[in-house]
Structure formats: C-alpha cells, structure tokens
Write a protein that holds these residues in place. Sequence first.
Motif, PDB file in Angstrom:
ATOM      1  N   ALA A 255      48.991  37.614  37.353  1.00 28.56           N
ATOM      2  CA  ALA A 255      49.875  37.086  38.401  1.00 28.56           C
ATOM      3  C   ALA A 255      50.029  38.122  39.515  1.00 28.56           C
ATOM      4  N   TYR A 256      50.145  39.376  39.112  1.00 27.96           N
ATOM      5  CA  TYR A 256      50.286  40.457  40.098  1.00 27.96           C
ATOM      6  C   TYR A 256      49.059  40.497  41.017  1.00 27.96           C
ATOM      7  N   ASN A 257      47.890  40.407  40.422  1.00 28.25           N
ATOM      8  CA  ASN A 257      46.664  40.474  41.225  1.00 28.25           C
ATOM      9  C   ASN A 257      46.558  39.291  42.188  1.00 28.25           C
ATOM     10  N   ILE A 258      47.033  38.141  41.763  1.00 28.49           N
ATOM     11  CA  ILE A 258      47.008  36.967  42.646  1.00 28.49           C
ATOM     12  C   ILE A 258      48.010  37.154  43.792  1.00 28.49           C
ATOM     13  N   ALA A 259      49.168  37.729  43.451  1.00 24.82           N
ATOM     14  CA  ALA A 259      50.190  37.951  44.490  1.00 24.82           C
ATOM     15  C   ALA A 259      49.785  39.068  45.451  1.00 24.82           C
ATOM     16  N   ASN A 260      48.951  39.965  44.981  1.00 28.86           N
ATOM     17  CA  ASN A 260      48.665  41.187  45.752  1.00 28.86           C
ATOM     18  C   ASN A 260      47.581  40.973  46.831  1.00 28.86           C
ATOM     19  N   GLN A 261      47.670  39.867  47.566  1.00 28.89           N
ATOM     20  CA  GLN A 261      46.700  39.578  48.621  1.00 28.89           C
ATOM     21  C   GLN A 261      47.458  39.124  49.865  1.00 28.89           C
ATOM     22  N   ASN A 262      46.999  39.591  51.013  1.00 28.28           N
ATOM     23  CA  ASN A 262      47.763  39.417  52.244  1.00 28.28           C
ATOM     24  C   ASN A 262      47.519  38.074  52.954  1.00 28.28           C
ATOM     25  N   PRO A 263      48.569  37.247  53.063  1.00 30.91           N
ATOM     26  CA  PRO A 263      48.421  35.957  53.760  1.00 30.91           C
ATOM     27  C   PRO A 263      48.749  36.064  55.254  1.00 30.91           C
ATOM     28  N   LEU A 264      49.308  37.211  55.680  1.00 32.62           N
ATOM     29  CA  LEU A 264      49.779  37.336  57.062  1.00 32.62           C
ATOM     30  C   LEU A 264      48.608  37.176  58.023  1.00 32.62           C
ATOM     31  N   GLY A 265      48.826  36.389  59.070  1.00 29.41           N
ATOM     32  CA  GLY A 265      47.743  36.107  60.008  1.00 29.41           C
ATOM     33  C   GLY A 265      47.236  34.680  59.819  1.00 29.41           C
TER      34      GLY A 265
ATOM     35  N   THR B  66      47.064  44.296  56.116  1.00 33.52           N
ATOM     36  CA  THR B  66      46.780  44.390  54.677  1.00 33.52           C
ATOM     37  C   THR B  66      47.014  45.821  54.199  1.00 33.52           C
ATOM     38  N   GLU B  67      46.508  46.768  55.011  1.00 30.23           N
ATOM     39  CA  GLU B  67      46.660  48.156  54.621  1.00 30.23           C
ATOM     40  C   GLU B  67      48.118  48.611  54.737  1.00 30.23           C
ATOM     41  N   LEU B  68      48.759  48.208  55.826  1.00 31.30           N
ATOM     42  CA  LEU B  68      50.157  48.633  56.023  1.00 31.30           C
ATOM     43  C   LEU B  68      51.064  48.135  54.905  1.00 31.30           C
ATOM     44  N   LEU B  69      50.783  46.946  54.404  1.00 26.80           N
ATOM     45  CA  LEU B  69      51.656  46.381  53.369  1.00 26.80           C
ATOM     46  C   LEU B  69      51.161  46.701  51.955  1.00 26.80           C
ATOM     47  N   GLY B  70      50.069  47.461  51.872  1.00 29.87           N
ATOM     48  CA  GLY B  70      49.585  47.902  50.560  1.00 29.87           C
ATOM     49  C   GLY B  70      49.007  46.784  49.706  1.00 29.87           C
ATOM     50  N   PHE B  71      48.496  45.731  50.345  1.00 31.32           N
ATOM     51  CA  PHE B  71      47.853  44.664  49.562  1.00 31.32           C
ATOM     52  C   PHE B  71      46.440  45.095  49.184  1.00 31.32           C
ATOM     53  N   ALA B  72      45.921  44.546  48.085  1.00 32.60           N
ATOM     54  CA  ALA B  72      44.571  44.900  47.637  1.00 32.60           C
ATOM     55  C   ALA B  72      43.529  44.405  48.644  1.00 32.60           C
ATOM     56  N   ASN B  73      43.758  43.244  49.203  1.00 31.00           N
ATOM     57  CA  ASN B  73      42.829  42.660  50.178  1.00 31.00           C
ATOM     58  C   ASN B  73      43.537  41.519  50.903  1.00 31.00           C
ATOM     59  N   PRO B  74      42.963  41.073  52.047  1.00 33.85           N
ATOM     60  CA  PRO B  74      43.572  39.886  52.665  1.00 33.85           C
ATOM     61  C   PRO B  74      43.242  38.656  51.820  1.00 33.85           C
ATOM     62  N   HIS B  75      44.071  37.643  51.899  1.00 31.42           N
ATOM     63  CA  HIS B  75      43.625  36.329  51.458  1.00 31.42           C
ATOM     64  C   HIS B  75      42.827  35.856  52.664  1.00 31.42           C
TER      65      HIS B  75
ATOM     66  N   ALA C  57      44.763  31.040  52.174  1.00 30.16           N
ATOM     67  CA  ALA C  57      45.992  31.843  52.178  1.00 30.16           C
ATOM     68  C   ALA C  57      47.203  30.923  52.045  1.00 30.16           C
ATOM     69  N   GLN C  58      47.212  29.833  52.810  1.00 29.56           N
ATOM     70  CA  GLN C  58      48.336  28.897  52.721  1.00 29.56           C
ATOM     71  C   GLN C  58      48.364  28.186  51.378  1.00 29.56           C
ATOM     72  N   MET C  59      47.181  27.921  50.849  1.00 32.48           N
ATOM     73  CA  MET C  59      47.151  27.256  49.541  1.00 32.48           C
ATOM     74  C   MET C  59      47.717  28.157  48.441  1.00 32.48           C
ATOM     75  N   SER C  60      47.754  29.455  48.728  1.00 34.63           N
ATOM     76  CA  SER C  60      48.267  30.353  47.686  1.00 34.63           C
ATOM     77  C   SER C  60      49.770  30.191  47.507  1.00 34.63           C
ATOM     78  N   ARG C  61      50.430  29.497  48.448  1.00 34.10           N
ATOM     79  CA  ARG C  61      51.837  29.139  48.194  1.00 34.10           C
ATOM     80  C   ARG C  61      51.795  28.026  47.159  1.00 34.10           C
ATOM     81  N   GLY C  62      52.376  28.241  46.037  1.00 34.84           N
ATOM     82  CA  GLY C  62      52.262  27.251  44.965  1.00 34.84           C
ATOM     83  C   GLY C  62      51.407  27.824  43.861  1.00 34.84           C
ATOM     84  N   LYS C  63      50.194  28.240  44.236  1.00 35.42           N
ATOM     85  CA  LYS C  63      49.304  28.862  43.238  1.00 35.42           C
ATOM     86  C   LYS C  63      49.922  30.155  42.729  1.00 35.42           C
ATOM     87  N   THR C  64      50.452  30.944  43.665  1.00 36.85           N
ATOM     88  CA  THR C  64      51.033  32.233  43.264  1.00 36.85           C
ATOM     89  C   THR C  64      52.241  31.995  42.363  1.00 36.85           C
ATOM     90  N   GLU C  65      53.095  31.078  42.776  1.00 36.98           N
ATOM     91  CA  GLU C  65      54.282  30.787  41.972  1.00 36.98           C
ATOM     92  C   GLU C  65      53.884  30.312  40.585  1.00 36.98           C
TER      93      GLU C  65
END
Length: 431
Positions: free
Chosen positions: A186-196, A213-222, A228-236
């Motif tokens: 779950a952490y790895n799924i959450a750890n991706q940047n949706p911003l943008g 992505t780097e500023l917020l310490g995410f592993a990678n962008p979604h 990225a938008q679909m990850s709302r729901g998937k992450t939860e």
Amino acid sequence: MKQLWNKGFQPDQLIEKFTVGRDRELDLRLARYDVQGSMAHIKMLCKIGLLTKEELNILLPALQEIADQIERGEFVIEDGVEDVHSQVEFLLTAKLGDVGKKIHSGRSRNDQVLVDLKLFFRDELRRISDAVSRLFNRLQLLSEEHKDKLMPGYTHLQVAMPSSFGLWFGAYAEVLTDDMQMVIAAYNIANQNPLGSAAGYGSSFPLDREMTTELLGFANPHYNVVAAQMSRGKTERAVASAIAAVASTLGHLAMDVCMWMCNNFGFVKFPDELTTGSSIMPHKKNPDVFEIMRGKCNRLQSLPNELTILTANLPLGYNRDLQLMKDIVFPATTELIDCLDMADFMLEHITVKDGILDDPRYDYIFTVEDVNRLVLQGVPFRDAYRQVGMSVQDGTYKPTREVHHTHLGSIGNPANAQIAAKMASLLSQLH
Ligand code: ARG
C-alpha cells in the motif's frame, strides 16, 4: 458559504451542506500535507516562470506560517469555507492579495486532494507499521519467555497435539510479517506523485512534474495523468486491504485470548484492573477489551468491501463520490492503531498458566508422540498408529508425556530470530 469556484450565484444551503458532508472536519487531517503540496507546487511554478522569485519569497513564508499554525493545533476551517484547500488559499489571499491568487495555476483541487491523500497515507502507513512492529516485538518477547510452557493444540476445537505458548505468541508475530507485506505494498502504491494531473487531464503549462516528485520525496510520478486520477480509489483500496490484513490477525488473536480467558480453559489471566465486571454477577472478570478489539477488527475487515462498492463502475475521471472514501478510511487508520496499541498494553500484563498438560483431560494429546516413539523403535507407522489407537479405544492408553520437537519452527525451535530478521528487512523498506 464562499467558494473558490463562485461565479456570482450562491448555491442553495441544503445543497452545500449535503455535498460538503464531513469534509470540514476530516480535511483537518490533510492540512499539513496541503501546505506541503502547495509549497512544492509554487516552487515548481517559479521554476517554469509562472511566478517570480519575489512572489515565491512572499508566498513561501506565508505558507510556512500556516504550516506552523497547523503544527500548533491552531488551524481551523472557518465557518463558510468548504474544505482545507479553500481555507489555505483564502488565508493566503486575505494576507497577500493578488499574489495569493496565483498559486492555483496548473492545479485543480482534484490533484491537490490526491497529493494530500498520498502524503497522508504514507505517514499513516508508517504509523501503522510502527504500531505493528511494537506488537511484533512484544509477541516475540513473550514467545521466548514462555517457550517451554506447553498448551494444548486444537483442530476442530478438539484436543489435538501439544503446542506451546512460545508457538502461540510467535505465530502471531510471524503472521504480522505477512501483514507488513500488505502495508508495504500500500505504501508503494501511495508513494507516487499525482501532482500535475490537475483536473485529471494535465495542463497546457509546461509543469515540471519530476521536480515536485523530488521535492515531495515520492518514488516516482504517477506518469499518465489519467492513471494518476484513477489512483484515487485504488490507493484507498490498497490501504484498506493492508488495514484489513492487520485487523484479521489482531481479531484472531483477540478471539484466542477471549477463549483462553474463559473459565473452562483458564490458560491466561490479566490483572483485575484490566478486566471488567457485571452489574448483577459479583464474580465476573470479563475480557471486554478483547471483545471490543475483536468487534472493531471485524468491522475493519469490511473496509475493502465498502470501498469496492462505493467506487465500483464509476465513470473515468473525477467524480464527487470519491470524497466519501475519506469518511471510511480516515477513522480506520486511527482505530487500527488504537487496537494495536491496546493489544500491546494488555499483553504486557498477561500471565500464562504453567503445567496445563498435566491435567488428565489432555492425555490424548500425547498419542502422536507415542506413535512416533514406536516408529523410532522400528515399528512401521501404520502399525504403531493402530497399536496406540487400539489402546485409546479400549481405555488402556497411558501417555508418556514426553515432547521432543526440534525441527525448524516447532515447539523446541520456534525460529524467533529468523522471524525477527524477516520483519527487520521488511521494516527497512519503509524507513
Ligand atoms: N472535497 C473534494 C474531494 O475530496 C475535493 C475535490 C473537489 N473537486 C471537485 N471537482 N469538486 O474530492
């Protein structure tokens, strides 16, 4: 209510109340992440030329002031403001005027809430993993301490074979390592940047998503804005599955304790002050703590199901239904951590009974030991089985009461060190 999206008409108050729901209360937990996300966003806007250095130097300290206010517990979503995103922007514009109005370029509340949630879940999953690891350590300690205390093992709830408190406590510790895999997933799924991803389809501004992505310490962008938008729901759902996994272990443990505390078993005890009484029966010392824990953990296991039903077959892109996930998941992380901490506290005070297997009611627990002893003397297994079986049948069976289990993971060798190494390697992936 004043809205960021107000276009000169006031929506009906009933509509506002219904659509805002519990956001004004729940969003408070997102506040610090909202500011963090905004800081990264405006640094990026400055880099791509949508804000000047001077503007950035005015905005950042103002956001920092809000961040400090949040940490001091003084941040509120004022009456008439619908959510945390609006509150932060209103505070900035109230203080800074036009500069405050610039921060939302290339951003929508859709990716703003998403980035808040990702940052929030990362922290909550770390808190869950800390609580799991505290309980894990407690269970391992108890397993070592009570390694030699035997207890009955059951199948079909019938007396089966010798087990031990070392195995029982140690088993729950190892099961928690499997649950930890779910927490990490779950952490790895959450750890991706949706911003943008903005409203869900990106922006015509040349947003630097690698930078945020780097500023917020995410592993990678979604990467893909729609994904990225679909990850709302998937992450939860991933978070809920992790919560449900831990809850199923804890609920099971709670059930065992209730049963072992039952007077007919009497295998474990707690100090009087950790039990509860009855209003009519003066003798009662009830295991209410573990019953409440069992109930809460059972409810937590319905989370993935609730989210699945809430989000099943939603149309692609943002839909307001998604907001309701906060009502389900936010209280759940706290509830799980409370249960884990309570289990740790209770187990710190557990007393386990010694010499349980001396009671003749458990005599048959030794039959397999006696069959194996005959096998070691050269009797073929099926003959040895029959010989012991017949003695049980005709009432002449006398147990030898000797237990020699030495193989990996058994009573005599519960492999606690190996299990600890497994947990340590999992935890190192989160910190
Ligand atoms: N409270 C909203 C949520 O949690 C924030 C996003 C609002 N976006 C919108 N398009 N209405 O989803």
